[in-house]
Each structure stands twice: as C-alpha cells, then as structure tokens.
Design an enzyme around this catalytic site. Structure first.
Site, PDB file in Angstrom:
ATOM      1  N   GLU A 118      -2.633 -24.052  56.732  1.00 53.24           N
ATOM      2  CA  GLU A 118      -2.616 -24.147  58.180  1.00 53.24           C
ATOM      3  C   GLU A 118      -2.625 -22.763  58.828  1.00 53.24           C
ATOM      4  OE1 GLU A 118       0.969 -26.253  59.170  1.00 53.24           O
ATOM      5  OE2 GLU A 118       2.179 -25.012  57.849  1.00 53.24           O
ATOM      6  N   HIS A 176       7.871 -21.164  55.264  1.00 53.37           N
ATOM      7  CA  HIS A 176       7.721 -20.821  56.676  1.00 53.37           C
ATOM      8  C   HIS A 176       8.595 -21.697  57.556  1.00 53.37           C
ATOM      9  CE1 HIS A 176       4.840 -24.119  55.905  1.00 53.37           C
ATOM     10  NE2 HIS A 176       5.171 -24.516  57.123  1.00 53.37           N
ATOM     11  N   ARG A 196      10.753 -30.192  52.763  1.00 52.37           N
ATOM     12  CA  ARG A 196      11.803 -29.556  53.571  1.00 52.37           C
ATOM     13  C   ARG A 196      12.760 -28.848  52.618  1.00 52.37           C
ATOM     14  NH1 ARG A 196      13.870 -33.885  55.983  1.00 52.37           N
ATOM     15  NH2 ARG A 196      12.399 -33.821  57.718  1.00 52.37           N
TER      16      ARG A 196
END
Length: 322
Positions: A118, A176, A196
């Site tokens: 991304e 990130h 996560r």
C-alpha cells in the site's frame, strides 16, 4: 464511456473521527468514521455505482459487463471481475494499532487471498501528527515477540512527524501505524488481510482486548532496517509528478491551476482519480465530462484514450493505475 462515480462506504472505527464527512461535504450523524472506502471490490464490501445508466450495479458486476473496456484487457485477463485495488480516505482521531500485512505468497498459502502492499499520501495533519513505519533497530523474530510481550515494541519503530503532502510506500512486510491527527489517502492491493501486532492495551466495542496476531505476524514481517522509510518526490505545478511505481500500482500527483492533458493511449488499464483539493472536471476524448470536487473519487475506464483535467481555480488530484 464516461467516468464512474461510486457511493463511498463509510466505516466506523474505534479510532475514527469526524473529518471525513466534512472533507467530503456530506452530512452524517456519526463521529467515528475512520475510513471511506472509495473504490472496493472486497467481497461483502463492493462499491456500488452512484449514478447514470449503471446506477446500483456493484463494481464486480460492472467489470463483468464491460470487461477490458473498463479495466483494461490485460488487467481483465489477470484479475477477472476482481478489482485489483482498494482506495480509501483514512482519518485517525486516535492511534491505529501497529500492523503488518503478509506478502502474496504467505497470504495465499494461509488465507487464499492477496497480500497487501500500500501507499499513503498525507492529505492533512494536525499539529503533532505522526505515523510509524519500519524498524529503527535490528530485531530477530524472538526479540520482536519479547517486545510485544513487554510493551516496548513502539521503542523499536521509526516515528515520523507528518505534514500535508508527505508520502509513504509500504510494501508487504513493513510494520506500520497511522497515528492520531493524520488524514491520508490510501491506495493498496485488494486485500483485507491484516495482522494486528500491538494495540496499546485497548478494548473493542465488546469491552474485551482486541485480538493480536503475534505468531502469524512473526513470519510476515520484513525485519530489514532502512535509513529512511519515507518516499521522496519533487512537487511541481501543472505537470504530472510521479509518486510510486511498483508491481501492484503506479501513482501520480497533479497540482493544477490550468488545464492539463493526459495521454492514455498507451495505457491498458483503468485510471483512478482522487480529488485531494479544489474542484474541476475530467473530460475524455469522446467529449464526456464529469465534475469532480474535493473528497470525490472517479474511475476512468480503460477505453479512454485521452483525459483533460480542468480545474475551476485549483485542482489537486492523486491518480493510480496498474
């Protein structure tokens, strides 16, 4: 064939705020909107055409009907009716969890889905806004696990103060987090696979701590340490400014106060156009004209051979294609 506009999918998040609605100029009675999914082919969250003869049709249905004329013949051959990119605006009122996304090989082996690479373009940032990207020190997988367990993982991450216009490319495997006060436009692979890693001990809507994916993430993380995780570009007016070019997408920025013509004749792909600031119109080689304003996203079909970008006074656009 004119450009397509889709109804945004507004996502409530525990860290979301109220900036997306005002930025897009829409009225909502919610103050926890964390994401606006502008273009999505994710199963169960497919974008729906907002207007025109195809109104009410989902993005996969639209691709199924128009095929390569919409997405590009090579794109259709490779992806079929799955739209290969997911496009969002993200508003972080609080820090998002620290995350990592697996690459294609790992995601397909474990989940039968794409990995996720991304990019973030910072649209706006409050005073003190920041985000985290990449490790600041070399860790082994075992050291990573220990830092998660003893709540010191954030000490090993690079933290960047951000302002509008900052750019971050995040290949799969890079740890990130978007942090409080940051508002970004995101272009990513179509994937909902997120691990996560750390969530600051927060609880979800059910009052229980949110699930962590410590073990799954261990093999997905790229532990490489780089001197700088920001992406750098030279801003310029009234021309195309290349941002990111990778196997999954190519993105550019246009900051315009006069008309600009983009030649699409060699591009066998759709073109995503996100309006970051201002207003204006897009006009293709067939004379189809579509207005666009801040917070809107249009999908220009691959059949377009030329695109005129027409600012009213000022128009800043983020574009993406395969």
């Amino acid at each position: 064939m004119r450009a397509f506009k889709f109804t945004p999918l507004l996502k409530s998040m525990i860290w979301g705020g109220n900036r997306i609605a005002s930025y897009k100029g829409i009225a909502v009675d919610r103050s926890d909107i964390g994401e606006s999914w502008e273009l999505s082919g994710v199963k169960g969250d497919e974008s729906v055409v907002a207007e025109g003869e195809y109104a009410g049709m989902t993005l996969p249905e639209l691709i199924g009907q128009l095929k390569g004329e919409l997405v590009g013949h090579a794109v259709y051959e490779r992806h079929g009716t799955e739209f290969p990119l997911l496009v969002k605006f993200i508003d972080a009122r609080q820090d998002l969890s620290i995350q990592v996304h697996p690459n294609d090989v790992l995601a397909r082996m474990r989940h039968g889905k794409n990995g996720k690479t991304e990019m973030w373009y910072v649209v706006a940032a409050d005073r003190g806004a920041h985000l985290k990207s990449g490790f600041s020190e070399q860790l082994t997988p075992a050291e990573y696990e220990r830092k998660v367990a003893d709540h010191t993982l954030t000490d090993a991450l690079c933290d960047y103060s951000v302002t509008a216009g900052d750019l971050f490319f995040l290949p799969a495997g890079r740890v990130h987090a978007i942090c409080a006060g940051t508002f970004v436009a995101e272009i990513q692979q179509t994937s909902d696979v997120t691990y996560r890693i750390y969530d600051y001990g927060r609880t979800g809507a059910d009052g229980k701590p949110r699930e962590l994916h410590t073990e799954l993430a261990k093999d997905a993380i790229d532990y490489t340490v780089l001197p700088d995780y920001r992406s750098h570009y030279v801003a310029a007016k009234n021309r195309e400014v290349p941002l990111v070019s990778c196997p999954y997408f190519v993105t550019s920025l246009y900051d315009l106060d006069r008309a600009f013509v983009r030649d699409l004749s060699e591009l066998d792909s759709f073109l995503i156009v996100m309006c970051i600031e201002g207003s204006g119109a897009l006009c293709d080689d067939e004379g189809n004209e579509m207005p666009i304003r801040q917070g809107e996203t249009l999908l220009v079909p691959a059949s377009a051979r030329l695109l005129r970008l027409l600012p009213d006074e000022h128009l800043k656009l983020l574009t993406g294609h395969l």
